[in-house]
Design an enzyme around this catalytic site. Structure first.
Site, PDB file in Angstrom:
ATOM      1  N   HIS A  76      -7.512   0.651  -6.235  1.00 23.04           N
ATOM      2  CA  HIS A  76      -7.704  -0.163  -5.021  1.00 23.04           C
ATOM      3  C   HIS A  76      -8.415  -1.459  -5.451  1.00 23.04           C
ATOM      4  O   HIS A  76      -9.581  -1.676  -5.140  1.00 23.04           O
ATOM      5  CB  HIS A  76      -8.538   0.626  -4.003  1.00 23.04           C
ATOM      6  CG  HIS A  76      -8.466   0.093  -2.606  1.00 23.04           C
ATOM      7  ND1 HIS A  76      -7.722  -1.013  -2.255  1.00 23.04           N
ATOM      8  CD2 HIS A  76      -9.064   0.513  -1.448  1.00 23.04           C
ATOM      9  CE1 HIS A  76      -7.856  -1.234  -0.965  1.00 23.04           C
ATOM     10  NE2 HIS A  76      -8.667  -0.331  -0.458  1.00 23.04           N
TER      11      HIS A  76
ATOM     12  N   ARG B 248     -13.769  -8.350   2.142  1.00 19.49           N
ATOM     13  CA  ARG B 248     -12.350  -8.176   1.836  1.00 19.49           C
ATOM     14  C   ARG B 248     -11.619  -9.484   2.147  1.00 19.49           C
ATOM     15  O   ARG B 248     -10.794  -9.948   1.384  1.00 19.49           O
ATOM     16  CB  ARG B 248     -11.740  -7.038   2.678  1.00 19.49           C
ATOM     17  CG  ARG B 248     -12.252  -5.641   2.358  1.00 19.49           C
ATOM     18  CD  ARG B 248     -11.810  -5.152   1.003  1.00 19.49           C
ATOM     19  NE  ARG B 248     -10.365  -5.164   0.852  1.00 19.49           N
ATOM     20  CZ  ARG B 248      -9.550  -4.180   1.249  1.00 19.49           C
ATOM     21  NH1 ARG B 248     -10.040  -3.085   1.773  1.00 19.49           N
ATOM     22  NH2 ARG B 248      -8.240  -4.262   1.063  1.00 19.49           N
TER      23      ARG B 248
ATOM     24  N   ASP C  61     -17.302   7.312  -1.104  1.00 14.14           N
ATOM     25  CA  ASP C  61     -16.014   7.192  -0.413  1.00 14.14           C
ATOM     26  C   ASP C  61     -15.674   8.578   0.141  1.00 14.14           C
ATOM     27  O   ASP C  61     -16.355   9.572  -0.168  1.00 14.14           O
ATOM     28  CB  ASP C  61     -14.942   6.694  -1.416  1.00 14.14           C
ATOM     29  CG  ASP C  61     -13.591   6.468  -0.764  1.00 14.14           C
ATOM     30  OD1 ASP C  61     -13.530   6.318   0.478  1.00 14.14           O
ATOM     31  OD2 ASP C  61     -12.571   6.450  -1.489  1.00 14.14           O
TER      32      ASP C  61
ATOM     33  N   ARG D  85       0.882  -1.178   0.000  1.00 14.89           N
ATOM     34  CA  ARG D  85       0.000   0.000   0.000  1.00 14.89           C
ATOM     35  C   ARG D  85       0.911   1.218   0.000  1.00 14.89           C
ATOM     36  O   ARG D  85       1.717   1.395   0.908  1.00 14.89           O
ATOM     37  CB  ARG D  85      -0.882   0.011   1.249  1.00 14.89           C
ATOM     38  CG  ARG D  85      -1.539   1.370   1.477  1.00 14.89           C
ATOM     39  CD  ARG D  85      -2.606   1.345   2.526  1.00 14.89           C
ATOM     40  NE  ARG D  85      -3.785   0.647   2.040  1.00 14.89           N
ATOM     41  CZ  ARG D  85      -4.996   0.745   2.608  1.00 14.89           C
ATOM     42  NH1 ARG D  85      -5.171   1.513   3.670  1.00 14.89           N
ATOM     43  NH2 ARG D  85      -6.017   0.086   2.117  1.00 14.89           N
TER      44      ARG D  85
ATOM     45  N   CYS E 294     -16.386   1.930   1.155  1.00 18.55           N
ATOM     46  CA  CYS E 294     -15.220   1.055   1.394  1.00 18.55           C
ATOM     47  C   CYS E 294     -14.714   1.158   2.821  1.00 18.55           C
ATOM     48  O   CYS E 294     -14.017   0.258   3.281  1.00 18.55           O
ATOM     49  CB  CYS E 294     -14.112   1.395   0.407  1.00 18.55           C
ATOM     50  SG  CYS E 294     -13.560   3.100   0.545  1.00 18.55           S
TER      51      CYS E 294
ATOM     52  N   GLN F 251     -10.281  -3.870  -2.969  1.00 18.90           N
ATOM     53  CA  GLN F 251     -11.561  -3.328  -2.525  1.00 18.90           C
ATOM     54  C   GLN F 251     -12.641  -3.620  -3.566  1.00 18.90           C
ATOM     55  O   GLN F 251     -13.753  -4.061  -3.228  1.00 18.90           O
ATOM     56  CB  GLN F 251     -11.430  -1.810  -2.315  1.00 18.90           C
ATOM     57  CG  GLN F 251     -12.706  -1.156  -1.841  1.00 18.90           C
ATOM     58  CD  GLN F 251     -13.099  -1.620  -0.448  1.00 18.90           C
ATOM     59  OE1 GLN F 251     -12.297  -1.573   0.465  1.00 18.90           O
ATOM     60  NE2 GLN F 251     -14.328  -2.071  -0.279  1.00 18.90           N
TER      61      GLN F 251
HETATM   62  N1  NVA Z   1      -9.953   6.806  -1.194  1.00 21.84           N
HETATM   63  C1  NVA Z   1      -9.520   6.372   0.120  1.00 21.84           C
HETATM   64  C2  NVA Z   1      -9.740   4.908   0.300  1.00 21.84           C
HETATM   65  C3  NVA Z   1      -9.379   4.379   1.664  1.00 21.84           C
HETATM   66  C4  NVA Z   1      -9.557   2.902   1.772  1.00 21.84           C
HETATM   67  C5  NVA Z   1      -8.070   6.740   0.325  1.00 21.84           C
HETATM   68  O1  NVA Z   1      -7.271   6.537  -0.599  1.00 21.84           O
HETATM   69  O2  NVA Z   1      -7.735   7.214   1.406  1.00 21.84           O
HETATM   70  N1   CP Z   2     -11.126  -0.007   2.724  1.00 19.29           N
HETATM   71  C1   CP Z   2      -9.849  -0.095   3.112  1.00 19.29           C
HETATM   72  O1   CP Z   2      -8.927  -0.358   2.334  1.00 19.29           O
HETATM   73  O2   CP Z   2      -9.661   0.076   4.450  1.00 19.29           O
HETATM   74  P1   CP Z   2      -8.258   0.266   5.184  1.00 19.29           P
HETATM   75  O3   CP Z   2      -7.709   1.599   4.784  1.00 19.29           O
HETATM   76  O4   CP Z   2      -8.614   0.209   6.653  1.00 19.29           O
HETATM   77  O5   CP Z   2      -7.348  -0.848   4.794  1.00 19.29           O
END
Ligand code: NVA
Ligand code: CP
Length: 319
Positions: free
Chosen positions: A143, A306, A238, A116, A278, A146
């Site tokens: 993502h 997930r 989101d 990540r 999400c 997700q």
């Molecule tokens: N769009 C959000 C998703 C978090 C799971 C981010 O990138 O922070």
């Molecule tokens: N939805 C998601 O990826 O959650 P986290 O940021 O907690 O991993």
């Protein structure tokens, strides 16, 4: 071994990376969802198997995570393997060792790498040098894990994906980009409403549109949330400010006025429309408390899925 196992046509995914859902065919997505469903039902009946016995997944986190970290770690354990959670500052990567050397070194110890991070180019570079599968656990652009869980949730709740009408209201971000591919690859219609200036990346849209031609998915783009939500089977949102955009938060709150998914907006959708997010969510910003904590919300099923979707992915790529 339980009877649940990957379909033969998933065999050629073994050893491959998952950087984006744009890399996966409709048959492969369906196979992964079938396997995830089988694992979920098998687990409910107490059936277990250890297809990843002795396998190790290294997980590199450059950003915070609750769901991704815990579901991948739990999933590896449930499949008989093991996961190592690493953050950049605990690795020599944080002191300037190159990504290429990190990828080549980790590949000598582990059977897969989850990452990540911020830039999608980082994941692409890691995958270029790693000799084990690399899984994208979220970048600024995509993502995919997700989106797999989102598909599993929608299929489970609505009984199909092709022809389903889903509305996405909010930022044209990583989650939307992966949802566009997910819709395109499954024949699901996706109606997107973003404020002007927050549209998804035109390159991603063009690629999704080209994928959609063979599945019949309709992808449409609006600046009016009600127009997108009208007649929808599910409404997805989101956060307005993603990780790394904290400094833009105040401006985004102003720019996203009118884009909150609240009961009034949900009333434009079908009477049995689901609400998806999400997570993490910010009640009072992108979604009202009444909607996310209300009867149509399936956000915790989505979070649970997930685990099941990623177990199917891990088994397929690393098995
Ligand atoms: N769009 C959000 C998703 C978090 C799971 C981010 O990138 O922070
Ligand atoms: N939805 C998601 O990826 O959650 P986290 O940021 O907690 O991993």
């Amino acid at each position: 071994m339980s009877a649940v196992k990957p379909k033969p046509w998933l065999n050629h995914l073994r050893g491959r990376d998952l950087l984006s859902l744009g890399d996966v065919s409709p048959e492969e997505v369906e196979g992964l969802l079938d396997l995830a469903e089988g694992l979920k039902n098998g687990a409910a009946k107490g059936g277990t198997s250890a297809p990843l016995a002795g396998k190790i997944l290294a997980m590199i986190f450059d950003k915070p995570s609750t769901r991704t970290r815990v579901s991948f770690e739990a999933g590896m354990s449930q499949l008989g393997g093991h996961a190592l959670s690493l953050n950049r500052n605990e690795l020599q990567l944080g002191r300037g060792e190159t990504l290429a050397d990190t990828a080549r070194t980790l590949s000598r110890y582990v059977d897969g790498i989850l990452i990540r991070t911020h830039s999608h180019a980082t994941v692409v570079e890691l995958a270029r040098y790693a000799t084990v599968p690399v899984i994208n656990g979220l970048t600024d652009r995509f993502h995919p894990c997700q989106a797999l869980a989102d598909l599993l949730t929608l299929r489970e709740k609505k009984g199909r994906l092709a022809g389903l009408r889903v509305a996405y209201v909010g930022d044209g971000n990583n989650v939307l980009h992966s949802l566009l591919y997910a819709a395109a690859v499954t024949g699901m219609h996706l109606m997107v409403a973003t404020p002007p200036g927050y549209e998804p990346d035109p390159e991603v849209v063009a690629e999704a549109e080209s994928m959609a031609r063979s599945t019949g998915a309709e992808l449409r783009f609006f600046h009016d949330p009600e127009a997108a939500v009208r007649g929808a089977d599910a409404v997805y949102t989101d956060v307005w400010a993603s990780m790394g955009q904290e400094e833009e938060k105040e401006r985004r709150i102003r720019d996203f006025q009118g884009f909150q998914v609240d009961s009034k907006l949900m009333s434009c959708a079908k009477g049995d429309a689901l609400f998806l997010h999400c997570l993490p969510a910010y009640r009072g910003l992108e979604v009202s408390e009444a909607v996310i904590d209300g009867p149509r919300s399936v956000v915790f099923d989505q979070a649970e899925n997930r685990l099941h979707a990623q177990k199917a992915l891990l088994w397929t790529l690393l098995g």
